[in-house]
Motif scaffolding. Sequence first.
Motif, PDB file in Angstrom:
ATOM      1  N   SER A  87      -6.313   1.017  -2.899  1.00 47.85           N
ATOM      2  CA  SER A  87      -5.575   1.592  -1.500  1.00 47.85           C
ATOM      3  C   SER A  87      -4.445   0.511  -1.318  1.00 47.85           C
ATOM      4  CB  SER A  87      -6.608   1.436  -0.464  1.00 47.85           C
ATOM      5  OG  SER A  87      -7.684   2.334  -0.802  1.00 47.85           O
ATOM      6  N   TYR A  88      -4.755  -0.867  -1.803  1.00 41.80           N
ATOM      7  CA  TYR A  88      -3.552  -1.866  -1.400  1.00 41.80           C
ATOM      8  C   TYR A  88      -3.952  -3.021  -2.327  1.00 41.80           C
ATOM      9  CZ  TYR A  88      -7.623  -4.236   0.765  1.00 41.80           C
ATOM     10  OH  TYR A  88      -9.058  -4.708   1.044  1.00 41.80           O
ATOM     11  N   ASN A 125       0.885  -1.240   0.153  1.00 44.86           N
ATOM     12  CA  ASN A 125      -0.025   0.240   0.094  1.00 44.86           C
ATOM     13  C   ASN A 125       0.959   1.205  -0.014  1.00 44.86           C
ATOM     14  OD1 ASN A 125       0.197  -0.980   3.193  1.00 44.86           O
ATOM     15  ND2 ASN A 125      -0.068   1.136   2.944  1.00 44.86           N
ATOM     16  N   SER A 126       0.108   2.479  -0.247  1.00 42.39           N
ATOM     17  CA  SER A 126       1.045   3.777  -0.215  1.00 42.39           C
ATOM     18  C   SER A 126       1.050   4.397   1.062  1.00 42.39           C
ATOM     19  CB  SER A 126       0.344   4.641  -1.079  1.00 42.39           C
ATOM     20  OG  SER A 126       0.826   5.854  -1.213  1.00 42.39           O
ATOM     21  N   PRO A 127       2.087   5.040   1.476  1.00 45.63           N
ATOM     22  CA  PRO A 127       1.979   5.667   2.920  1.00 45.63           C
ATOM     23  C   PRO A 127       0.967   7.048   2.660  1.00 45.63           C
ATOM     24  CG  PRO A 127       4.246   5.729   2.043  1.00 45.63           C
ATOM     25  CD  PRO A 127       3.331   4.916   0.950  1.00 45.63           C
ATOM     26  N   GLU A 128       0.135   7.183   3.889  1.00 44.55           N
ATOM     27  CA  GLU A 128      -0.953   8.131   3.440  1.00 44.55           C
ATOM     28  C   GLU A 128      -0.481   9.464   2.850  1.00 44.55           C
ATOM     29  OE1 GLU A 128      -4.435   9.648   6.581  1.00 44.55           O
ATOM     30  OE2 GLU A 128      -2.774   8.272   7.418  1.00 44.55           O
ATOM     31  N   LEU A 129       0.594   9.855   3.252  1.00 47.58           N
ATOM     32  CA  LEU A 129       0.970  11.357   2.762  1.00 47.58           C
ATOM     33  C   LEU A 129       1.069  11.326   1.135  1.00 47.58           C
ATOM     34  CD1 LEU A 129       2.044  13.884   3.645  1.00 47.58           C
ATOM     35  CD2 LEU A 129       4.204  13.111   3.487  1.00 47.58           C
ATOM     36  N   GLU A 160      -0.502   9.081  -0.740  1.00 43.28           N
ATOM     37  CA  GLU A 160      -1.526   8.174  -1.383  1.00 43.28           C
ATOM     38  C   GLU A 160      -2.244   8.830  -2.718  1.00 43.28           C
ATOM     39  OE1 GLU A 160      -5.085   5.203   0.031  1.00 43.28           O
ATOM     40  OE2 GLU A 160      -4.876   7.271   1.049  1.00 43.28           O
TER      41      GLU A 160
END
Length: 311
Positions: free
Chosen positions: A222-223, A192-196, A198
Motif C-alpha cells: 500500500s505504501y 502511495n497510490s491514489p485509491e482509484l 491502486e
Amino acid sequence: MVKVRTKDIIEKFGLELIAGEEGINRPITTSDISRPGLEMAGYFDYYPAERIQLIGKTELSFAEKLNNSERQIRLERLCTDITPGIIVTRGLDIPEEMIEAAERESVPVLRSKQKTTRFSSLLTNFLESKLAPTTAVHGVLVDIYGVGVLITGKSGVGKSETALELVKRGHRLVADDCVEIRQEDEDNLVGNSPELIEHLLEIRGLGIINVMTLFGAGAVRSYKKISVVMNLELWDPKKQYDRLGLDEERMKIIDTEVTKLTIPVRPGRNLAVIIEVAAMNFRLKRMGMNAAEQFTNRLSDVIEDGDHDDR
C-alpha cells in the motif's frame, strides 16, 4: 482543502461525543496537541486555542479544587470559536461548566477511555500523517529488496513496462502513473497510490492490468518510504553519463532531498535488471560499502606504486 476535521478523529478513535455537536466539522490545522494545565491555573496569555485540547486526570483534579467562579471562568475560556475540540481521557466525569460552555460556543467535548499519554501519542501520529505536506509525482513506485525506488521519466519511456518486469522478478508494486507523496518528517517521504488506480498497471498495447489479481497479494504493497529516484531518459550520445558512480545527484521533493540516478534508455538494455542492481548497490552504500570509492582508492594506490617504481 481541509484535510482533517473533528468528526474524523471521533470516527478514527471511537470517541464519545458529550457536547458541542454543532462543531464537529471544525478544521484541525495542526498536529500539535495542548494539555491546558497552565490555563487551568489561570494563565491564558499564550493559550493555543487552535489545537486539540487534551485533558486528563491532573487537569481535572486541579479544576475540582477551584472555587465555582474560578472553575467556570477558566473552563469557559478554554472554549473558543477556533478550538477544534476538547478531549477528556480515562473516561473521567466532565464538569458541567465545561459542557455548558462547549454547547454555547459549539466546541465538541469528547471522551476517551484510554490513558492520557497513550492517547496523546496515537492522536499525534494520526494528525501528523494526515496533515503532512503532500505532492503528486508522475512515475512508478516499486519496493525492490526493501528499497523504495521511484521511477520517473517522460511518458512512453518504459516506466510501467519496467515495473511489470520487476514485479515478475519478485518485487512489489506500490503505485503506477501517479504517486502520492507525503513528507512525514524532515527527511522521510512516503509514497502511495491514489485509491482509484491502486494495484493497477497500464501497459501500452495491453491495457490496464491488476497486479494483485495476476501475481497475488505478495506482489503489491500500500505504501513505501522513498529512498532513491531513478530517472529514465532516452540515450543522448552527446551527453556524458556517470561511469564510475562517484557523482551523487540529489533531487528535492517537497522539503526532502533524495538520491537521484539517471539511467539512459536504448534498445538492448535490460532496465529491470539495471534498476534492481542499482537498488542493491544503493543498499550497500548505506551499509558503508561503496564500490566506486574502493575502485578509485585502488587505482590511486596503483598509480602511487608506479610513481615509486619509476624513481
